[in-house]
Design an enzyme around this catalytic site. Sequence first.
Site, short mmCIF file in Angstrom:
data_model
loop_
_atom_site.label_atom_id
_atom_site.label_comp_id
_atom_site.label_asym_id
_atom_site.label_seq_id
_atom_site.Cartn_x
_atom_site.Cartn_y
_atom_site.Cartn_z
N ASN A 1 2.05 -27.33 40.54
CA ASN A 1 1.95 -27.98 39.23
C ASN A 1 3.39 -28.05 38.69
OD1 ASN A 1 1.53 -28.76 36.62
ND2 ASN A 1 0.01 -27.20 36.14
N ARG B 1 -0.87 -31.28 41.22
CA ARG B 1 -1.48 -31.76 39.99
C ARG B 1 -0.60 -32.91 39.50
NH1 ARG B 1 -0.75 -29.68 33.96
NH2 ARG B 1 -2.26 -31.07 33.04
N HIS C 1 -7.21 -33.35 31.34
CA HIS C 1 -7.90 -32.10 31.74
C HIS C 1 -9.10 -32.39 32.65
CE1 HIS C 1 -6.57 -30.75 27.46
NE2 HIS C 1 -5.70 -30.25 28.32
N GLY D 1 -7.47 -24.90 24.94
CA GLY D 1 -6.27 -24.07 25.18
C GLY D 1 -5.23 -24.46 24.15
N GLY E 1 -3.58 -27.23 24.58
CA GLY E 1 -4.10 -28.59 24.54
C GLY E 1 -5.60 -28.48 24.74
N ARG F 1 -0.79 -30.12 18.30
CA ARG F 1 -1.14 -31.55 18.25
C ARG F 1 -2.22 -31.78 17.21
NH1 ARG F 1 -2.42 -32.10 24.37
NH2 ARG F 1 -0.89 -30.59 25.10
N ARG G 1 -4.57 -16.53 18.45
CA ARG G 1 -4.67 -15.09 18.14
C ARG G 1 -4.01 -14.78 16.79
NH1 ARG G 1 -2.95 -13.80 24.20
NH2 ARG G 1 -1.79 -15.66 23.66
N GLY H 1 -7.89 -21.00 27.55
CA GLY H 1 -7.47 -19.81 26.78
C GLY H 1 -8.36 -19.47 25.60
N ILE H 2 -8.62 -20.45 24.73
CA ILE H 2 -9.44 -20.19 23.55
C ILE H 2 -10.92 -20.11 23.93
CG2 ILE H 2 -10.21 -21.17 21.34
CD1 ILE H 2 -7.36 -22.37 21.04
N ASN I 1 -11.75 -16.89 25.74
CA ASN I 1 -11.43 -15.60 25.13
C ASN I 1 -11.87 -15.40 23.68
OD1 ASN I 1 -9.88 -14.22 27.27
ND2 ASN I 1 -8.60 -16.04 27.10
N GLU J 1 -8.46 -24.99 37.95
CA GLU J 1 -7.99 -26.31 38.41
C GLU J 1 -7.32 -26.23 39.78
OE1 GLU J 1 -6.39 -26.06 34.48
OE2 GLU J 1 -6.47 -28.23 34.27
#
Length: 398
Positions: A7, A91, A180, A210, A212, A241, A285, A331-332, A335, A384
Amino acid sequence: MKVLVLNCGSSSLKYQLFDMTDEKVLAKGLVDRIAIEGSTIKHTKAGQAPVTTTTDIPNHKVAIRLVTEHLLDPGHGALESLNELSAVGHRVVHGGEKFAKSVLIDQEVLEVIEDCVPLAPLHNPANLMGIRAVLDVLPDVPQVAVFDTAFHQSMPAKAYTYGLPYHYYEQSRLRRYGFHGTSHYYVAHRTAELLDKSISGLKIVTCHMGNGSSITAVEGGKSVDTSLGFSTVPGILMGTRAGDLDPVMLLHLMEQEGITPKAMSHILHKESGLLGISGISSDLRDIEEAASTGNERATLALEMLCYGVRKYIAAYAAAMGGIDAVVFTAGIGENSTLVRQMVCEGLEFLGAKLDVEKNNVRGKETVVSTDDSRVKILVVPTNEELVIARDTKTLVKA
Ligand code: ADP
């Protein structure tokens, strides 16, 4: 069969070496600050502590050479000879309307990726540098491109066309592409496996959240709509963003405050989202922590994020004429128990009921809906790199 997955960013390169007989990761690493002072490579052999080296890495070719040296290292390497390497999978961010699937890279494919540079001016050039570097360092190893946009090429015209004069689509390629895709594909298919159902009969909303983020409607295993568009800005609130906006407001702002297109782009990509609203951080977080101590703008950012996701889930349920599962990833999504809880509050009318106790989970494949919930809610960590490795294996074997 051993496959190296890459990547490549403009100044970084992430890699994973897979043994495709059992799909295990033998080694992985990150080359950082390419062409910037203080370049490093952090390499980890499975089961060992990471090895970090600081050295001059002026370009991607040197980076690839360094990766191969680490992979061959008798102590922390995972290959005895480069001949063991059967293929490299990349990727690639943008494949335009040309690629609805992964492809074996040849001169023609390189030209199409080049042709898509105006659609992804930050990403495709870096991906091309990586491919060309591999061509230089490992000229005999076949390479495969796996596109972020490919999975969304199944969207119908009514979902991807913008309401502008039609010639802007025909001549300037302005349309929704979505991103994605590899992640949405993976978690949707994994969800079908976990529910022990055929994906052909399922209507799934996949929430990749995440830094993004994008939400996708996956019907019968195909993407039928997605929240990112021509660019990576629309949809839900992201780290920096903006998400969905009224475009005329931006024209107004540019005119009133004399903001240039370049400065506007910076605002939309880097100064907005969780960071822009909270004024604190782009990292969820930090937002959760600030909100828990009563910070109003952090609370607003959190509420906007979750409200936006909930709206997309319901909209996509309507788009598909039903919904069987909602999946959270990245990530979000993997978690944050709080975000999943806030998103699902009020989705009961759709038949989706979150089990608060089961939802107390991080980064683990789990069904987090109640036993009597008609719509299943899941957490599925994305992978991925594994999809890239699998596609690479399939294409090279063929
Ligand atoms: P990227 O899009 O850069 O790949 P990631 O998928 O790594 O991003 O997601 C980064 C986001 O995940 C950040 O907002 C981070 O705060 C969030 N995140 C990671 N771990 C947790 C956690 N334990 N709780 C809440 N949010 C988390």
